[in-house]
Design an enzyme around this catalytic site. Structure first.
Site, PDB file in Angstrom:
ATOM      1  CD  GLU A  29      11.143  43.418 -10.198  1.00 38.31           C
ATOM      2  OE1 GLU A  29      10.110  44.030 -10.535  1.00 38.31           O
ATOM      3  OE2 GLU A  29      11.709  43.608  -9.098  1.00 38.31           O
ATOM      4  CG  ASP A  44       4.156  49.041  -6.708  1.00 39.36           C
ATOM      5  OD1 ASP A  44       5.298  48.772  -7.134  1.00 39.36           O
ATOM      6  OD2 ASP A  44       3.223  48.213  -6.700  1.00 39.36           O
ATOM      7  CB  SER A  45       9.855  50.239  -5.588  1.00 35.83           C
ATOM      8  OG  SER A  45      10.014  51.327  -6.475  1.00 35.83           O
ATOM      9  CG  ASP A  54       4.512  50.601 -10.641  1.00 39.02           C
ATOM     10  OD1 ASP A  54       4.478  50.207 -11.824  1.00 39.02           O
ATOM     11  OD2 ASP A  54       5.388  50.246  -9.830  1.00 39.02           O
ATOM     12  CD  GLU A  92       3.786  44.232  -9.697  1.00 39.45           C
ATOM     13  OE1 GLU A  92       3.420  43.197  -9.096  1.00 39.45           O
ATOM     14  OE2 GLU A  92       4.529  45.090  -9.184  1.00 39.45           O
ATOM     15  CE  LYS A  95       6.481  49.063 -13.532  1.00 39.03           C
ATOM     16  NZ  LYS A  95       6.042  48.159 -12.438  1.00 39.03           N
TER      17      LYS A  95
HETATM   18  O1  KIV Z   1       8.030  49.601  -8.395  1.00 36.35           O
HETATM   19  C1  KIV Z   1       9.068  49.603  -9.072  1.00 36.35           C
HETATM   20  O2  KIV Z   1      10.047  50.295  -8.778  1.00 36.35           O
HETATM   21  C2  KIV Z   1       9.112  48.742 -10.244  1.00 36.35           C
HETATM   22  C3  KIV Z   1      10.416  48.546 -10.934  1.00 36.35           C
HETATM   23  C4  KIV Z   1      11.333  47.756 -10.091  1.00 36.35           C
HETATM   24  C5  KIV Z   1      10.274  47.960 -12.275  1.00 36.35           C
HETATM   25  O3  KIV Z   1       8.116  48.185 -10.611  1.00 36.35           O
END
Ligand code: KIV
Length: 275
Positions: free
Chosen positions: A180, A42-43, A81, A113, A111
């Site tokens: 992280e 989600d970056s 994510d 968090e 994924k």
């Molecule tokens: O959103 C993302 O890119 C991430 C990575 C930095 C692990 O969660």
């Protein structure tokens, strides 16, 4: 590459490589390079959509980008994510949204968090056949709680909590966990304690694998780059030079030249000119 290969690589002491990707060409490049897994992080909210953090990213954003990435992969595992508030409100929501990422967008795993507080949700997803990667430490969706993108696990209490979180995720059935921006010493303790692989980003090199944000790694943007990322290429400079060359070619050098110019046959041209 699949969840069993993650465990196998850890057992055989071979490092796992993961990079983020957000579109078809990025995914194809990573896959062609032989990466183990691609993460649609989600970056993307920050590096593709220009937001200040990942909070505004929606399920629709994730689905669109994940679909594009899935079309670029042949060998790499595809992890997607779950965005902010797509799994925190209820396990029912989490199941529905994780299901969409797999069914509509082609993800092989999701994924989430968080640690202990999401362990029940992780357990249920795994029971239903949805592989889950955990993510603890400096979790960007908690940026407002942390008061910024700050390193975590630096005090005894924080470190102990992260160890408990990692254990809880493993017990819930996660196949790996991202650490992280935590101290390397803590990452090493967690990596030794768990049988599932740890994937580090800004957590030193004692983890079982590493993940990096592709735009940082390949120098795709001129903006801020986190201290923990290493520029392995400078695509921004290469792109800038190419675009300047293009502008100069159009303005001053008669681009496109004869070699790329389509032409009409003489008889066709004459007919057209006759009106
Ligand atoms: O959103 C993302 O890119 C991430 C990575 C930095 C692990 O969660």
């Amino acid at each position: 590459m699949n969840v069993n290969d993650f465990l196998k690589k850890k057992k055989e002491n071979r490092k796992i490589t993961i990079v983020t990707a957000y579109n078809y060409p990025m995914a194809k490049m990573a896959d062609d390079a032989g990466i183990d897994a691609v993460l649609v992080g989600d970056s993307l909210g920050m590096v593709m959509l220009g937001y200040d953090n990942t909070i505004p990213v929606t399920m629709e954003d994730m689905i669109m980008h994940c679909k594009a990435v899935s079309r670029g992969l042949t060998n790499a595992m595809l992890i997607c994510d779950m965005p902010f508030m797509s799994y925190q409100v209820s396990t029912k929501d989490a199941i529905k949204n994780a299901g969409r990422l797999m069914q509509e967008a082609g993800a092989h795993a999701v994924k989430l968090e968080g640690g202990k507080e999401i362990a029940d949700t992780v357990k249920r997803l795994v029971e239903l056949g949805i592989p889950v990667m955990g993510h603890i430490g400096m979790t960007p969706q908690s940026v407002y709680k942390f008061g910024g993108f700050k390193a975590q696990g630096k005090t005894v209490a924080q470190a102990k909590k992260l160890i408990e979180d990692a254990r809880a995720l493993q017990e819930a059935g996660a196949f790996s966990v991202v650490l992280e921006v935590v101290p390397e010493e803590l990452a090493e303790i967690i990596s030794k304690e768990l049988y599932i692989p740890t994937i580090g980003i800004g957590a030193g090199n004692k983890c079982d694998g590493q993940v990096q944000v592709i735009t940082d790694l390949l120098g795709m943007t001129a903006g801020f780059v986190p201290k923990h990322s290493k520029k392995m290429a400078d695509l921004y400079s290469a792109g800038l030079a190419g675009l300047k060359e293009y502008i100069d070619a159009v303005e001053n050098k008669g681009f496109p030249d004869e070699s790329t110019c389509p032409h009409l046959k003489d008889e066709t041209l004459n007919e057209i000119k006759k009106g």
